[in-house]
Design a protein around this motif. Structure first.
Motif, PDB file in Angstrom:
ATOM      1  N   UNK A 166      -7.873   7.276   2.187  1.00  0.00           N
ATOM      2  CA  UNK A 166      -7.518   6.880   0.704  1.00  0.00           C
ATOM      3  C   UNK A 166      -6.043   6.801   0.725  1.00  0.00           C
ATOM      4  N   UNK A 167      -5.209   7.578   1.371  1.00  0.00           N
ATOM      5  CA  UNK A 167      -3.894   7.426   1.505  1.00  0.00           C
ATOM      6  C   UNK A 167      -3.266   6.132   1.752  1.00  0.00           C
ATOM      7  N   UNK A 168      -3.828   5.662   2.896  1.00  0.00           N
ATOM      8  CA  UNK A 168      -3.516   4.372   3.447  1.00  0.00           C
ATOM      9  C   UNK A 168      -3.783   3.239   2.299  1.00  0.00           C
ATOM     10  N   UNK A 169      -4.781   3.317   1.666  1.00  0.00           N
ATOM     11  CA  UNK A 169      -5.199   2.395   0.653  1.00  0.00           C
ATOM     12  C   UNK A 169      -4.227   2.435  -0.484  1.00  0.00           C
ATOM     13  N   UNK A 170      -3.864   3.609  -0.809  1.00  0.00           N
ATOM     14  CA  UNK A 170      -2.812   3.987  -1.873  1.00  0.00           C
ATOM     15  C   UNK A 170      -1.444   3.501  -1.499  1.00  0.00           C
ATOM     16  N   UNK A 171      -0.911   3.597  -0.224  1.00  0.00           N
ATOM     17  CA  UNK A 171       0.240   3.288   0.113  1.00  0.00           C
ATOM     18  C   UNK A 171       0.233   1.957   0.191  1.00  0.00           C
ATOM     19  N   UNK A 172      -0.850   1.173   0.671  1.00  0.00           N
ATOM     20  CA  UNK A 172      -0.936  -0.452   0.755  1.00  0.00           C
ATOM     21  C   UNK A 172      -0.800  -0.867  -0.755  1.00  0.00           C
ATOM     22  N   UNK A 173      -1.221  -0.398  -1.750  1.00  0.00           N
ATOM     23  CA  UNK A 173      -1.060  -0.631  -3.312  1.00  0.00           C
ATOM     24  C   UNK A 173       0.065  -0.555  -3.622  1.00  0.00           C
ATOM     25  N   UNK A 174       0.769   0.342  -3.176  1.00  0.00           N
ATOM     26  CA  UNK A 174       1.886   0.855  -4.114  1.00  0.00           C
ATOM     27  C   UNK A 174       3.389   0.371  -3.273  1.00  0.00           C
ATOM     28  N   UNK A 175       3.347   0.124  -1.782  1.00  0.00           N
ATOM     29  CA  UNK A 175       4.260  -0.158  -1.279  1.00  0.00           C
ATOM     30  C   UNK A 175       4.503  -1.474  -0.804  1.00  0.00           C
ATOM     31  N   UNK A 176       5.168  -2.506  -1.111  1.00  0.00           N
ATOM     32  CA  UNK A 176       5.176  -3.775  -0.563  1.00  0.00           C
ATOM     33  C   UNK A 176       5.642  -3.906   0.803  1.00  0.00           C
ATOM     34  N   UNK A 177       4.660  -4.394   1.569  1.00  0.00           N
ATOM     35  CA  UNK A 177       4.932  -4.691   3.124  1.00  0.00           C
ATOM     36  C   UNK A 177       4.471  -3.323   4.012  1.00  0.00           C
ATOM     37  N   UNK A 178       3.612  -2.500   3.170  1.00  0.00           N
ATOM     38  CA  UNK A 178       3.324  -1.315   3.852  1.00  0.00           C
ATOM     39  C   UNK A 178       2.382  -1.844   5.153  1.00  0.00           C
TER      40      UNK A 178
END
Length: 285
Positions: A166-178
């Motif tokens: 879930x955290x990976x998914x949230x980071x993908x949505x919030x952080x460009x280029x993650x």
């Protein structure tokens, strides 16, 4: 956050320093959760009065302490002195004596212990993180008597460990280029996620009667903040992800995760997430 580059393998001093820094959060967030499913992990081996048990990369005692309470004579080792200190404190608080459980600072890839000493040797998300996985497994086998059992528990795939996925998914949505975890080779916490590879590693360490079973454990989180604090304390990888966030990115990640938790719980602020474990066992010839 850009695509990861390959770096030299960390030194033992660097590994020790990373886990020393995480030890307080690990003891606060990870060990209490792990203690809740320790019996599920230990159900794969016989642990009772008189069992000589070694816990390798023991953290602050998620397997060592329950084994000692079952009557086993436990030795627990970890590379990070603060982890060992926390384990000793937990043992003291639980009324366990040094006769019942000893905790030592020691490198699990080079155990300073005699051959054929233990009936059972265990590790929870410990040996699986060693740069020298084969060395760690062969050392576990070396110090276990003939006919004794080696047990290793390690996470399944990230998408099956929901607090990470879930955290990976949230980071993908919030952080460009993650860029999330690489798939080939997988990072250390997930290199035993494939049960077939897991079994092969156990056999390569000289074990027989190898078996790998899957278990799913529940983890309750009251909020996104608690979830992120748990991730931060679980592993240097998760800690690095969150340390790199700007204030606005961190707020967005929390907002996304809070929404996911509410959706899971039907509107409440917290929810139960699931985590897949692979539990591998083998017998020393």
């Amino acid at each position: 956050m850009t695509a990861p580059t390959r770096h030299p393998a960390p030194t033992q001093a660097q590994i020790r320093a990373a886990w020393e820094a995480l030890a307080p959060a690990f003891d606060r967030r990870i060990t209490p959760r792990s203690l809740l499913f320790a019996d599920e992990i230990l159900s794969g081996v016989r642990v009772g009065p008189g069992t000589r048990l070694l816990d390798v990369a023991a953290g602050s005692g998620a397997l060592a302490l329950p084994a000692a309470r079952r009557g086993a004579q436990v030795v627990a080792v970890d590379l990070a002195p603060t982890m060992v200190d926390r384990l000793v404190q937990r043992a003291h608080d639980g009324g366990l004596t040094e006769t019942e459980i000893r905790a030592l600072v020691m490198d699990g890839e080079r155990l300073e212990l005699d051959d054929d000493t233990f009936d059972v040797c265990v590790s929870l998300n410990g040996v699986s993180l060693f740069p020298g996985l084969h060395s760690g497994l062969t050392e576990m086998a070396r110090v276990t008597r003939s006919g004794g059992t080696v047990l290793v528990a390690a996470f399944g795939l990230p998408q099956h460990v929901e607090f990470i996925g879930w955290t990976i998914g949230a980071l993908k949505a919030a952080v460009p280029g993650f860029v999330p975890l690489p798939a080939d080779p997988p990072p250390l916490p997930f290199r035993l996620a494939d049960p077939d590879r897991f079994a092969a590693e156990l056999r390569d360490a000289g074990l027989r009667a190898v078996a790998v079973r899957k278990a799913t454990v529940d983890m309750s989180f009251a909020s996104a903040a608690e979830l992120l604090d748990t991730l931060r304390g679980s592993n240097p990888i998760g800690a690095a992800w969150l340390a790199d966030l700007t204030e606005s990115q961190a707020a967005e990640v929390r907002q996304i995760l809070d929404g996911m938790l509410r959706e899971r719980s039907g509107g409440g602020p917290g929810a139960v997430l699931h985590a897949r474990l692979n539990i591998g066992t083998g017998v020393v010839p």
